[in-house]
Design an enzyme around this catalytic site. Structure first.
Site, PDB file in Angstrom:
ATOM      1  N   SER A 198      -9.805   4.756 -18.041  1.00 23.01           N
ATOM      2  CA  SER A 198      -9.989   4.510 -16.632  1.00 23.01           C
ATOM      3  C   SER A 198     -10.921   3.295 -16.513  1.00 23.01           C
ATOM      4  O   SER A 198     -11.340   2.745 -17.522  1.00 23.01           O
ATOM      5  CB  SER A 198     -10.620   5.776 -16.071  1.00 23.01           C
ATOM      6  OG  SER A 198     -10.804   5.671 -14.735  1.00 23.01           O
ATOM      7  N   GLU A 222      -7.897 -10.169 -11.624  1.00 20.63           N
ATOM      8  CA  GLU A 222      -6.510  -9.929 -11.223  1.00 20.63           C
ATOM      9  C   GLU A 222      -6.473  -8.762 -10.252  1.00 20.63           C
ATOM     10  O   GLU A 222      -7.411  -7.958 -10.224  1.00 20.63           O
ATOM     11  CB  GLU A 222      -5.677  -9.605 -12.463  1.00 20.63           C
ATOM     12  CG  GLU A 222      -5.985  -8.229 -13.031  1.00 20.63           C
ATOM     13  CD  GLU A 222      -5.644  -8.076 -14.507  1.00 20.63           C
ATOM     14  OE1 GLU A 222      -6.309  -8.718 -15.334  1.00 20.63           O
ATOM     15  OE2 GLU A 222      -4.737  -7.301 -14.807  1.00 20.63           O
ATOM     16  N   LYS A 269      -5.909  -5.161  -8.634  1.00 22.00           N
ATOM     17  CA  LYS A 269      -5.802  -3.801  -9.142  1.00 22.00           C
ATOM     18  C   LYS A 269      -4.640  -3.162  -8.393  1.00 22.00           C
ATOM     19  O   LYS A 269      -4.710  -2.942  -7.184  1.00 22.00           O
ATOM     20  CB  LYS A 269      -7.105  -3.035  -8.888  1.00 22.00           C
ATOM     21  CG  LYS A 269      -7.077  -1.636  -9.456  1.00 22.00           C
ATOM     22  CD  LYS A 269      -8.475  -1.037  -9.415  1.00 22.00           C
ATOM     23  CE  LYS A 269      -8.531   0.311 -10.124  1.00 22.00           C
ATOM     24  NZ  LYS A 269      -7.623   1.297  -9.610  1.00 22.00           N
ATOM     25  N   GLU A 303       1.238  -1.049 -14.729  1.00 22.60           N
ATOM     26  CA  GLU A 303       1.296  -0.166 -13.567  1.00 22.60           C
ATOM     27  C   GLU A 303       2.707  -0.108 -12.992  1.00 22.60           C
ATOM     28  O   GLU A 303       3.338  -1.137 -12.754  1.00 22.60           O
ATOM     29  CB  GLU A 303       0.331  -0.730 -12.502  1.00 22.60           C
ATOM     30  CG  GLU A 303      -0.147   0.282 -11.512  1.00 22.60           C
ATOM     31  CD  GLU A 303      -1.347   1.090 -12.016  1.00 22.60           C
ATOM     32  OE1 GLU A 303      -1.720   0.958 -13.203  1.00 22.60           O
ATOM     33  OE2 GLU A 303      -1.884   1.872 -11.210  1.00 22.60           O
ATOM     34  N   CYS A 315     -14.707  34.750  10.923  1.00 20.11           N
ATOM     35  CA  CYS A 315     -13.503  34.187  10.316  1.00 20.11           C
ATOM     36  C   CYS A 315     -12.347  34.248  11.317  1.00 20.11           C
ATOM     37  O   CYS A 315     -12.049  35.327  11.833  1.00 20.11           O
ATOM     38  CB  CYS A 315     -13.161  34.975   9.059  1.00 20.11           C
ATOM     39  SG  CYS A 315     -11.576  34.500   8.357  1.00 20.11           S
ATOM     40  N   CYS A 368      -9.616  36.890   9.848  1.00 16.54           N
ATOM     41  CA  CYS A 368      -9.785  38.342   9.677  1.00 16.54           C
ATOM     42  C   CYS A 368     -10.928  38.899  10.520  1.00 16.54           C
ATOM     43  O   CYS A 368     -11.131  40.108  10.546  1.00 16.54           O
ATOM     44  CB  CYS A 368     -10.007  38.690   8.206  1.00 16.54           C
ATOM     45  SG  CYS A 368     -11.618  38.209   7.563  1.00 16.54           S
ATOM     46  N   CYS A 407     -16.164  32.980   4.956  1.00 16.41           N
ATOM     47  CA  CYS A 407     -15.732  34.294   5.410  1.00 16.41           C
ATOM     48  C   CYS A 407     -16.200  35.306   4.385  1.00 16.41           C
ATOM     49  O   CYS A 407     -16.026  35.107   3.185  1.00 16.41           O
ATOM     50  CB  CYS A 407     -14.208  34.282   5.518  1.00 16.41           C
ATOM     51  SG  CYS A 407     -13.489  35.921   5.526  1.00 16.41           S
TER      52      CYS A 407
HETATM   53  S1  IVH Z   1      -6.875  -2.374 -16.984  1.00 11.60           S
HETATM   54  C1  IVH Z   1      -8.765  -0.083 -20.453  1.00 11.60           C
HETATM   55  N1  IVH Z   1      -5.849  -3.722 -14.986  1.00 11.60           N
HETATM   56  O1  IVH Z   1      -6.409   1.312 -12.514  1.00 11.60           O
HETATM   57  C2  IVH Z   1      -8.455  -0.520 -19.090  1.00 11.60           C
HETATM   58  N2  IVH Z   1      -5.907  -1.356 -14.815  1.00 11.60           N
HETATM   59  O2  IVH Z   1      -8.755   2.905 -12.076  1.00 11.60           O
HETATM   60  C3  IVH Z   1      -7.029  -0.440 -18.772  1.00 11.60           C
HETATM   61  N3  IVH Z   1      -4.903  -0.479 -12.763  1.00 11.60           N
HETATM   62  O3  IVH Z   1      -5.896   3.429 -15.270  1.00 11.60           O
HETATM   63  C4  IVH Z   1      -6.763  -0.690 -17.374  1.00 11.60           C
HETATM   64  N4  IVH Z   1      -4.297  -2.426 -11.931  1.00 11.60           N
HETATM   65  O4  IVH Z   1      -3.835   2.570 -13.959  1.00 11.60           O
HETATM   66  C5  IVH Z   1      -6.155  -2.512 -15.459  1.00 11.60           C
HETATM   67  N5  IVH Z   1      -4.911  -5.014 -13.341  1.00 11.60           N
HETATM   68  C6  IVH Z   1      -5.225  -3.836 -13.810  1.00 11.60           C
HETATM   69  C7  IVH Z   1      -4.924  -2.650 -13.096  1.00 11.60           C
HETATM   70  C8  IVH Z   1      -5.297  -1.435 -13.627  1.00 11.60           C
HETATM   71  C9  IVH Z   1      -4.294  -1.110 -11.743  1.00 11.60           C
HETATM   72  C10 IVH Z   1      -5.093   0.961 -12.834  1.00 11.60           C
HETATM   73  C11 IVH Z   1      -4.818   1.584 -14.179  1.00 11.60           C
HETATM   74  C12 IVH Z   1      -6.096   2.241 -14.564  1.00 11.60           C
HETATM   75  C13 IVH Z   1      -6.716   2.480 -13.224  1.00 11.60           C
HETATM   76  C14 IVH Z   1      -8.213   2.679 -13.313  1.00 11.60           C
END
Ligand code: IVH
Length: 705
Positions: free
Chosen positions: A91, A123, A125, A182, A427, A430, A445
């Site tokens: 994550s 980049e 997300k 993704e 509640c 009930c 409750c």
């Molecule tokens: S890098 C080790 N790059 O966000 C790190 N993740 O909140 C690998 N995600 O699990 C992830 N865009 O599903 C990366 N440009 C991006 C992303 C991205 C979306 C998601 C991905 C990750 C999650 C974490």
């Protein structure tokens, strides 16, 4: 709910709060990852995670064995084969404010002991779900979802139906390459899909991310094929040779191999450029045609990424800078009270429908009675003390989620005749008194199992996915059987007597009912029969005891291993007894959870229901899990003196990743002292205690670095 500031928590409060947060986050993970049905917003999820981390930072000793900080995502759903990820799917650490980006850069440079500027990629997300694609000899051989980060679902057949995912790589291919990225759905495709779903009377999706997840995770790949999914590649896992020397070049390489990569990926020479790119992406957000929820920054140099490594569930070399949540104003038409499994009375706002970030919202959470009244659980004002009343103009807030919340109220638009909302003290389901325990923001409750709402919610939990997961017995069927005059099911045990009761009833057989037939009735009975044998951890989770989520159920099951041992222990455990001592000594089981278990097992009505259930089942003991396989796993290591090849933080992180415990001082329990030049008293202590002493190079050889 505004919570008590972390700085003012006592140790006891912190313990209880960590238990609550672990439970809430486990539930949220399950709802999001396993059920594809998020229950809280991303922003709320992030807030819970941050609070958890803040409490752990203040009270490191209280960190739980099952700490949410160490976990990624949810468990694997049944139905798909499982795939063990060779390289964990992680994550990202989240940030919301600009200063946090500069902090991130500082932290990275300090860790690396690098005074100069570092380059980062930036980049978008993408708001979808992550997927790992394994190529061998350039041919797609496997696709897997993230799952819990270690084990995902095998969705190879489904992934093969996605046009953006090459079946065969082009150009110069590696022998093995796991491409990660993704899966998402564009806004236009999402709108068209929902229109088709509505026209055919099928369920519509709350947002593109849910639509993408629901479409990818179809057991029938033909359904996935009919859904317009897309894929951006942004990362990689297992690989037989390096892709490139930098993140930026690696992305270019993925593009050359045939993947879509995001055109808004750029190289930045430091925090200022990163923030500038963040603003640029944010400005384009509405016109991209797909959902993004922030910007991801990654250290560009892959050798530095390798040195930075990982924390338990996030890389040190990346940061997700999230966008602020989306807002809209609308009228509060009414407040409904829902009664949950543990009796919690939850106020739900009924709103005049309004579009928030592209989704029509007509319900939102109001959290609890204090939140409506404009104060936190300690009586401190929130929203500057403004209460929320029916008829008010309220601000609704969401962040790519399903359940939005009411965040603010416009007093200048309040009607003269409006009255403060009076939260029920009975509640609504009930009529039992609804009480608040001291320090609890939730009114509950007190009806227990006599409250039909609690009883039915408990049953729904009992049959849910991580619990008994009985095929053909979902929430809808539970509601039906709960109210059934002929074949009532009001307790879990009664599920297992259903077939016998039906057989003994010569007149109105289930198979003759509307909605059932010979086959479906027989199937249901068979599905129930199949669950008569159940693993201990699943059973413990299924009981729906407050504070005992899936993770805790696993901890308890692994500790006690058999139902008999567990039951005997919690029956006798009261504070002060040896059994209590044992229960609370389990890493991850705090006093709050222990008390909740004891309350359930020592309450006569609850106990009768549990015993009746256990009598119907064959409960399988649980095997304990093995540890990490490395020469230093389980060893206690101390570092001292100057390390030359890496910083102390880096050394500690590596050792921990290999399963070692890193201690600050030498004791009889220490297995190894790694001593650099200038080692002082610690080396003397080690000599005196006969602890093995090695230098940094020997350490690096030992761990195979
Ligand atoms: S890098 C080790 N790059 O966000 C790190 N993740 O909140 C690998 N995600 O699990 C992830 N865009 O599903 C990366 N440009 C991006 C992303 C991205 C979306 C998601 C991905 C990750 C999650 C974490």
């Amino acid at each position: 709910m505004r919570e008590q500031p972390v700085e003012t928590l006592t140790e006891g409060e912190a313990l209880a709060e960590l238990a609550r947060l672990a439970q809430a986050l486990a539930a949220a993970n399950r709802a999001y990852h396993t059920l594809d049905a998020p229950e809280i917003s991303d922003a709320e999820y992030d807030a819970l995670k941050q609070r958890n981390a803040a409490i752990e930072a203040r009270f490191p000793g209280l960190k739980r064995g099952d700490s949410p900080s160490d976990q990624v995502g949810g468990a694997v759903a049944e139905g798909f084969g499982k795939v063990q990820h060779r390289v964990r799917m992680l994550s990202l650490e989240n940030a919301f404010a600009a200063e946090e980006v500069a902090d991130f850069d500082d932290r990275v440079r300090r860790f690396l002991n690098s005074p100069g500027a570092l380059a980062y990629t930036a980049e978008p997300k993408i708001d979808g779900l992550s997927l790992s694609l394994r190529y061998e000899g350039g041919i797609l051989v496997q696709a897997a979802t993230r799952g819990d980060g270690e084990v995902g679902e095998n969705v190879t057949e489904n992934a093969r139906t996605i046009a953006d995912i090459p079946q065969r790589l082009s150009g110069e291919v590696l022998q093995v390459l796991e491409v990660r990225g993704e899966v998402y759905m564009s806004h236009a495709d999402f709108a068209a899909l929902n229109a088709r779903q509505a026209a055919s009377g099928d369920k519509t999706f709350a947002n593109p991310r849910n639509a993408a997840a629901g479409s990818l995770r179809q057991l029938d790949a033909r359904i996935t094929a009919a859904r317009p999914l897309r894929f951006f590649a942004y990362s990689w896992g297992d690989h037989s040779a390096p892709l490139a020397a930098t993140q930026f070049d690696a992305i270019q390489r993925l593009h050359a191999l045939g993947f879509q990569t995001n055109p808004l990926t750029v190289l930045c020479d430091g925090p200022e450029a990163m923030l500038a790119h963040y603003s640029l992406i944010e400005a384009q957000r509405a016109t991209l045609g797909y959902d993004i929820d922030g910007v991801v920054y990654k250290v560009n140099d892959l050798a530095l990424q390798a040195r930075l490594g990982f924390r338990s569930s996030t890389p040190r070399w990346a940061l997700a800078h999230k966008f602020p949540a989306q807002l809209a104003w609308t009228e509060l038409l009414g407040i409904d009270i829902q009664v949950g499994r543990t009796g919690a009375l939850s106020p739900v706002a009924r709103l005049k429908p309004v579009t928030v970030g592209g989704v029509v919202v007509s319900n939102a959470t109001l959290h609890n009675e204090d939140y409506i009244a404009g104060r936190d659980s300690r009586g401190q004002p929130i929203r500057a003390g403004k209460d929320i009343r029916i008829g008010d103009l309220v601000q609704v807030y969401r962040a790519g989620d399903v359940i939005p919340k009411v965040a603010d109220v416009d007093l200048s638009r309040r009607k003269d005749a409006s009255q403060p909302y009076v939260f029920p003290t009975e509640c609504p389901e009930c009529g039992s008194p609804a009480h608040r325990e001291e320090g609890d923001s939730v009114r509950r409750c007190t009806g227990g199992l006599i409250c039909p709402a609690q009883a039915v919610e408990r049953l729904k939990h009992f049959v849910s996915r991580g619990a008994f997961d009985i095929e053909g017995l979902g929430a809808k069927q539970v509601e039906m059987f709960f109210r059934d005059a002929i074949l009532p099911v009001r307790t879990p045990a009664e599920i297992f007597t259903l077939a016998a009761r039906d057989a003994a009833n010569p007149l109105q057989k289930l198979r003759n009912r509307e909605g059932f037939g010979d086959v479906s009735a027989a199937k249901l009975f068979a599905a129930i029969e199949a669950r008569r044998t159940i693993a201990l951890d699943r059973l413990l989770f299924s009981l729906g005891i407050r504070h005992v989520g899936e993770v805790a159920a696993g901890l308890l099951a692994r500790h006690y291993t058999t139902w008999e041992a567990f039951e005997a222990a919690v029956t006798k455990a009261t504070p002060g007894t040896a059994e209590w001592g044992e229960l609370t000594s389990i890493n991850g089981v705090g006093e709050v959870m222990a008390q909740s278990l004891v309350d359930a097992f020592q309450n006569p009505a609850e106990r009768a229901a549990i015993d009746a259930l256990a009598a119907q089942l064959s409960i399988q003991p649980v095997q304990s899990r093995g540890a990490v396989d490395s020469p230093v796993a389980g060893k206690t290591v101390v570092f001292t003196g100057t390390l030359e090849k890496m910083t102390r933080a880096e050394a500690k992180a590596r050792a921990e990743a290999l399963g070692a415990k890193v201690a600050g001082s030498v004791s009889a329990k220490t297995d190894l002292l790694v001593a650099g030049p200038g080692a002082g008293s610690k080396a003397k202590d080690a000599e005196r205690l006969g602890v093995e002493i090695i230098d940094e190079d020997a350490w690096l050889r030992l761990i195979g670095a």
